[in-house]
Motif scaffolding. Structure first.
Motif, PDB file in Angstrom:
ATOM      1  N   CYS A   1      25.658  65.732  65.267  1.00  0.00           N
ATOM      2  CA  CYS A   1      26.308  67.039  65.323  1.00  0.00           C
ATOM      3  C   CYS A   1      27.798  66.862  64.984  1.00  0.00           C
ATOM      4  O   CYS A   1      28.477  66.036  65.580  1.00  0.00           O
TER       5      CYS A   1
ATOM      6  N   CYS B   1      30.020  67.778  68.404  1.00  0.00           N
ATOM      7  CA  CYS B   1      30.063  66.958  69.613  1.00  0.00           C
ATOM      8  C   CYS B   1      29.497  65.551  69.414  1.00  0.00           C
ATOM      9  O   CYS B   1      29.577  64.725  70.316  1.00  0.00           O
TER      10      CYS B   1
ATOM     11  N   CYS C   1      22.488  71.871  66.974  1.00  0.00           N
ATOM     12  CA  CYS C   1      22.661  70.799  67.950  1.00  0.00           C
ATOM     13  C   CYS C   1      21.976  71.207  69.259  1.00  0.00           C
ATOM     14  O   CYS C   1      22.101  72.347  69.710  1.00  0.00           O
TER      15      CYS C   1
ATOM     16  N   CYS D   1      25.299  71.346  72.110  1.00  0.00           N
ATOM     17  CA  CYS D   1      26.347  72.378  72.074  1.00  0.00           C
ATOM     18  C   CYS D   1      25.939  73.601  71.256  1.00  0.00           C
ATOM     19  O   CYS D   1      26.703  74.551  71.136  1.00  0.00           O
TER      20      CYS D   1
ATOM     21  N   SER E   1      25.897  74.206  68.235  1.00  0.00           N
ATOM     22  CA  SER E   1      26.567  74.539  66.979  1.00  0.00           C
ATOM     23  C   SER E   1      25.606  74.296  65.813  1.00  0.00           C
ATOM     24  O   SER E   1      24.729  73.445  65.875  1.00  0.00           O
TER      25      SER E   1
END
Ligand SMILES: [Zn+2]
Length: 177
Positions: free
Chosen positions: A3, A6, A29, A32, A34
């Motif tokens: 990711c 993170c 992800c 997180c 995203s």
């Protein structure tokens, strides 16, 4: 594929679809949430580029990308359009089905594609890559650019009004007083 936000190595694929000869995957992800996109493409058999002096070297996508990025520097282009352009050029090159391609062919394809994207970038790239064989070719490219610029006045510049319009406005204001 880590990711980018993170660093979590585990992501899930939420969408995948074919683009050209590759696959585009939308990933999320699991930590997180995203989202980001990855492109997967087949590593094609080596494509050799024949340079002007006759030497051969492996086709280098990054080199092409760098050249086009340079030409597009500070141009108001949508994000991702340069990568897409390079993708398309690469696909076109491999579609030629040849083991060797003259460097001028890559240049010509890139120049042609840039023409429809951005005139300034087109001229910058052409002047480096093709070294404008002659002045007439350079003039032709600049003429096309000037023509297209003449059609749209630069942002922030007021339209010129004719003398008659100006007088009409003054007359109008006087009448209002
Ligand atoms: Zn993450």
């Amino acid at each position: 594929m880590k990711c980018p936000s993170c660093g979590e190595p585990e992501t899930k694929v939420i969408d995948s679809r074919g683009v050209g000869d590759g696959i585009r995957r939308r990933r999320q992800c699991i930590v997180c949430n995203s989202r980001f996109t990855t492109y997967e493409r087949l590593q094609s058999a080596n494509l050799l580029i024949v340079k002007k002096d006759g030497r051969r070297e492996d086709f280098n996508r990054d080199k092409l990308l760098t050249g086009i990025r340079k030409a597009c520097e500070k141009r108001p282009l949508p994000i991702g359009i340069i990568e897409k352009l390079v993708d398309n050029i690469e696909i076109e090159l491999y579609r030629l089905g040849k083991a060797e391609v003259p460097s001028s062919v890559i240049g010509d394809i890139a120049i042609e594609r840039l023409q429809s994207i951005d005139h300034i970038a087109h001229i910058r790239f052409a002047s480096v890559y093709r070294e404008f064989a002659d002045l007439a070719t350079l003039k032709q490219a600049v003429d096309i650019l000037m023509e297209s610029k003449a059609k749209e006045p630069p942002a922030g510049q007021l339209r010129l009004i004719s003398h008659d319009e100006f007088n009409a406005n003054r007359g109008g204001r006087r009448r209002n007083k």
